[in-house]
Design a protein around this motif. Structure first.
Motif, mmCIF file in Angstrom:
data_model
loop_
_atom_site.group_PDB
_atom_site.id
_atom_site.type_symbol
_atom_site.label_atom_id
_atom_site.label_comp_id
_atom_site.label_asym_id
_atom_site.label_seq_id
_atom_site.Cartn_x
_atom_site.Cartn_y
_atom_site.Cartn_z
ATOM 1 N N UNK A 141 -17.013 -17.036 -17.205
ATOM 2 C CA UNK A 141 -17.503 -17.029 -15.825
ATOM 3 C C UNK A 141 -17.325 -18.392 -15.166
ATOM 4 N N UNK A 142 -16.805 -18.377 -13.945
ATOM 5 C CA UNK A 142 -16.682 -19.602 -13.167
ATOM 6 C C UNK A 142 -15.556 -20.515 -13.584
ATOM 7 N N UNK A 143 -14.725 -20.111 -14.524
ATOM 8 C CA UNK A 143 -13.642 -20.977 -14.990
ATOM 9 C C UNK A 143 -12.511 -21.019 -13.966
ATOM 10 N N UNK A 144 -11.721 -22.092 -14.041
ATOM 11 C CA UNK A 144 -10.584 -22.283 -13.148
ATOM 12 C C UNK A 144 -9.350 -22.611 -13.972
ATOM 13 N N UNK A 145 -8.247 -21.968 -13.650
ATOM 14 C CA UNK A 145 -6.943 -22.343 -14.188
ATOM 15 C C UNK A 145 -6.070 -22.681 -12.991
ATOM 16 N N UNK A 146 -5.582 -23.914 -12.933
ATOM 17 C CA UNK A 146 -4.942 -24.421 -11.726
ATOM 18 C C UNK A 146 -3.524 -24.902 -12.010
#
Length: 268
Positions: A141-146
């Protein structure tokens, strides 16, 4: 990369894919007790059905209709899944809310996303500028892959982590920026779960080791002088009243039954 993901895209009919997606909902979420409940009350399934329709329009160059369908889906479900996002089979979004994927993002087979996940870019340049998630991955939850990074197969990304670099296969990534937490031999790999409560804390471990090292250095000096070791700077004006010599580290710097590092306890 696009050619490889095109080969992965399922060519089954929409009905067959939707039935497979419904099976994933019932399998991965114990709250979905019946197929009827999964079909009628799970917005993540509705998002997938709408996205597969939009993807079919997108690949046939009906770009406006695909985006308009995506707009309607986002307005209803609060999931911003771009029409150009490539998704494999058996994809599941748990508690689908505020999930964002962009046009060139690619998601493999058997991937699970939790709420608040973002697959986004780091520039406005055209071309492949969003992440690729390999088969069997789980994103907390709430993770980011950029950025145009590759997150290889069976990778676990911890909640609220920010991943900005390529990740090898079968790794667990946590923290900001994301880092591999433990080697493969020391980790537990569940089929779809992420074991949120068992993720290690490498920063806490480093601080604990540093405190233990400081204690070992100042304790002999305090024993010889019989006085408290003088401090300066922020410690001099601190009102907490802690004594660096009294920091109890050795009794707490050990693994608990879940193989996690416990933070040191400071006696005030």
């Amino acid at each position: 990369m696009r050619a490889s993901i095109d080969a992965m895209i399922p060519r089954s009919g929409l009905f067959a894919l939707s039935r497979e997606d419904l099976h994933c909902v019932c399998k991965r979420d114990p709250a979905a007790r019946t197929r009827l409940a999964g079909l009628t009350t799970y917005p993540d399934l509705h998002v997938l059905i709408a996205h597969r329709l939009a993807d079919a329009l997108w690949r046939r160059n009906w770009r406006y209709l695909a985006r308009f369908l995506g707009f309607l889906t986002r307005a209803i479900t609060q999931v911003g899944m771009d029409s150009g996002t490539r998704i494999g089979r058996r994809f599941f979004i748990d508690h689908s809310w505020a999930v964002v994927t962009n046009e060139t993002a690619e998601i493999g087979d058997g991937v699970t996303l939790y709420h608040g996940v973002t697959l986004d870019g780091v520039s406005w340049n055209p071309g492949m500028c969003h992440p690729t998630l390999g088969n069997g991955g789980v994103v907390g939850a709430g993770a980011r892959a950029l950025g145009p990074i590759s997150v290889s197969r069976h990778t676990r990304i911890g909640a609220n982590s920010v991943v900005i670099q390529h990740v090898p296969a079968q790794m667990t990534v946590i923290d900001i920026p994301g880092r591999v937490s433990l080697p493969l031999a020391n980790r537990r790999i569940a089929e779809h779960g992420i074991d949120h409560h068992l993720l290690p804390d490498p920063v806490g471990k480093a601080v604990a080791c540093l405190l233990e090292h400081i204690t070992r250095l100042v304790s002999p000096l305090a024993a010889v002088t019989g006085k408290r070791v003088p401090v300066s700077g922020d410690c001099d004006v601190c009102v907490d009243g802690c004594d660096p010599v009294q920091v109890s580290v050795s009794d707490n710097l050990k693994r608990n039954p879940t193989d996690q590092w416990m933070p040191p306890r400071i006696n005030l």
